[in-house]
Design a protein around this motif. Structure first.
Motif, PDB file in Angstrom:
ATOM      1  N   GLY A 146       0.823  -1.202   0.000  1.00 52.85           N
ATOM      2  CA  GLY A 146       0.000   0.000   0.000  1.00 52.85           C
ATOM      3  C   GLY A 146       0.857   1.251   0.000  1.00 52.85           C
ATOM      4  N   MET A 147       0.219   2.402   0.163  1.00 53.39           N
ATOM      5  CA  MET A 147       0.873   3.679  -0.038  1.00 53.39           C
ATOM      6  C   MET A 147       1.461   4.299   1.227  1.00 53.39           C
ATOM      7  N   THR A 148       0.997   3.900   2.412  1.00 51.68           N
ATOM      8  CA  THR A 148       1.283   4.681   3.613  1.00 51.68           C
ATOM      9  C   THR A 148       2.765   4.776   3.942  1.00 51.68           C
ATOM     10  N   SER A 149       3.464   3.648   4.019  1.00 52.91           N
ATOM     11  CA  SER A 149       4.890   3.694   4.374  1.00 52.91           C
ATOM     12  C   SER A 149       5.692   4.484   3.349  1.00 52.91           C
ATOM     13  N   VAL A 154       8.874   9.400   1.503  1.00 49.64           N
ATOM     14  CA  VAL A 154       9.237  10.377   0.477  1.00 49.64           C
ATOM     15  C   VAL A 154       8.777  11.794   0.804  1.00 49.64           C
ATOM     16  N   LEU A 155       7.955  11.977   1.838  1.00 51.52           N
ATOM     17  CA  LEU A 155       7.463  13.309   2.163  1.00 51.52           C
ATOM     18  C   LEU A 155       8.594  14.328   2.318  1.00 51.52           C
ATOM     19  N   PRO A 156       9.707  14.009   3.024  1.00 52.39           N
ATOM     20  CA  PRO A 156      10.767  15.018   3.179  1.00 52.39           C
ATOM     21  C   PRO A 156      11.483  15.369   1.874  1.00 52.39           C
ATOM     22  N   LYS A 157      11.273  14.577   0.808  1.00 52.36           N
ATOM     23  CA  LYS A 157      11.805  14.931  -0.498  1.00 52.36           C
ATOM     24  C   LYS A 157      10.781  15.709  -1.314  1.00 52.36           C
ATOM     25  N   MET A 158       9.521  15.477  -1.060  1.00 53.58           N
ATOM     26  CA  MET A 158       8.482  16.226  -1.757  1.00 53.58           C
ATOM     27  C   MET A 158       8.396  17.660  -1.229  1.00 53.58           C
ATOM     28  N   VAL A 159       8.417  17.789   0.092  1.00 52.99           N
ATOM     29  CA  VAL A 159       8.359  19.083   0.777  1.00 52.99           C
ATOM     30  C   VAL A 159       9.621  19.184   1.629  1.00 52.99           C
ATOM     31  N   THR A 160      10.313  20.291   1.570  1.00 51.10           N
ATOM     32  CA  THR A 160      11.541  20.396   2.349  1.00 51.10           C
ATOM     33  C   THR A 160      11.248  20.214   3.837  1.00 51.10           C
ATOM     34  N   HIS A 173      -1.445  18.033   3.480  1.00 51.73           N
ATOM     35  CA  HIS A 173      -2.095  17.927   2.176  1.00 51.73           C
ATOM     36  C   HIS A 173      -1.314  16.991   1.254  1.00 51.73           C
ATOM     37  N   VAL A 174      -0.004  17.200   1.182  1.00 51.15           N
ATOM     38  CA  VAL A 174       0.827  16.361   0.317  1.00 51.15           C
ATOM     39  C   VAL A 174       0.798  14.911   0.789  1.00 51.15           C
ATOM     40  N   LEU A 175       0.938  14.707   2.111  1.00 50.00           N
ATOM     41  CA  LEU A 175       0.895  13.354   2.647  1.00 50.00           C
ATOM     42  C   LEU A 175      -0.460  12.708   2.390  1.00 50.00           C
ATOM     43  N   GLY A 176      -1.527  13.460   2.559  1.00 51.35           N
ATOM     44  CA  GLY A 176      -2.862  12.919   2.332  1.00 51.35           C
ATOM     45  C   GLY A 176      -3.091  12.520   0.886  1.00 51.35           C
ATOM     46  N   MET A 177      -2.594  13.327  -0.054  1.00 52.06           N
ATOM     47  CA  MET A 177      -2.729  12.947  -1.468  1.00 52.06           C
ATOM     48  C   MET A 177      -2.010  11.634  -1.744  1.00 52.06           C
TER      49      MET A 177
END
Length: 271
Positions: A146-149, A154-160, A173-177
């Motif tokens: 699935g997507m959660t892990s 990757v969140l710290p690479k998507m958003v600084t 928002h980014v994590l939820g998407m």
């Protein structure tokens, strides 16, 4: 939200603003997101009166999930067909990350329809052998786990990291998407994207105004990739959004919107 049937799938989309002398702005989201990533731009430019259209790609958001493998050409033809159904012939086209590569594919297929290009935090090169293996491995993992892990990794690479702390609503928002994306749809896109062609040669043939945007701290598609596209597209404009990572339209919406506003005005010769 509206939806339309194209190429055997249902495509959800937002269509805001109104038709006017300006060509509509069409925005293509990245992976593994959905059309809500463009909320600041839909609100800002729609409120100013420009028509803005933002679809959910097949496999994402509220559009039909199609397992297997989805090449960039399939995404491109979906968008072209949706615009046909909406009566939109020519348009300014923008995309971020995978969305930017889909924009390059649409330009390859339908250059005569495009009035201007926005290429944000993306790269034109074909995937490497190592990259192909990594994308396919990630696709396998998403189908297993699935997507959660993956989303949290990757969140710290998507958003600084600084913006994760400073802008918790943006990070959520980014994590939820990412967490809300279908693993089947995400895996299909990864497998298709692993086989993408090289767009450097077609970028050299771009004959419309082009804006290249990149976050100064982008780890996925660094400034060097933006500089390459800027060099390839004769007469293009490069905007580096300071203090942003891979999602400058969300991390620094005011700066991103201002760069895009100036660019859109330049297409019509406005001041």
């Amino acid at each position: 939200m509206s939806s339309d049937s194209v190429n055997g799938v249902s495509i959800a989309y937002d269509d805001v603003g109104a038709d006017g002398p300006e060509p509509p702005l069409v925005l293509v989201h990245g992976h593994p997101f959905n059309r809500s990533m463009w909320s600041p731009q839909l609100e800002h430019f729609g409120r100013s009166g420009r028509r803005v259209i933002a679809p959910d790609l097949r496999g994402y958001g509220e559009s039909t999930v199609v397992p297997g493998k989805t090449p960039l050409e399939t995404f491109a033809r979906d968008i072209a067909s949706l615009l046909d159904n909406l009566g939109v012939d020519r348009f300014v086209l923008g995309g971020l990350s995978m969305g930017g590569q889909i924009v390059m594919e649409i330009h390859r297929l339908f250059p005569e329809r495009i009035r201007g290009l926005l290429l944000a935090d993306t790269a034109p090169q074909a995937e490497t052998q190592e990259g192909r293996q990594s994308r396919n491995d990630t696709a396998d993992r998403l189908l297993r786990e699935g997507m959660t892990s993956h989303a949290h990794e990757v969140l710290p690479k998507m958003v600084t990291p600084a913006n994760i702390r400073r802008l918790p609503a943006v990070a959520e928002h980014v994590l939820g998407m990412m967490r809300g994306t279908s693993p089947e749809g995400a895996a299909a896109a990864l497998r298709g994207r692993a086989e993408r062609p090289d767009y450097c040669e077609t970028l050299e043939c771009v004959a419309v105004p082009t804006l290249v945007v990149v976050g100064s701290d982008d780890k996925f598609t660094p400034i060097e990739d933006a500089q390459l596209m800027h060099k390839l597209v004769q007469g293009s404009t490069l905007a580096v959004i300071e203090g942003a990572g891979h999602m400058p339209n969300l991390e620094r919406p005011a700066e991103f919107n201002e760069a895009l506003r100036i660019f859109l005005h330049s297409i019509l010769g406005e001041r």
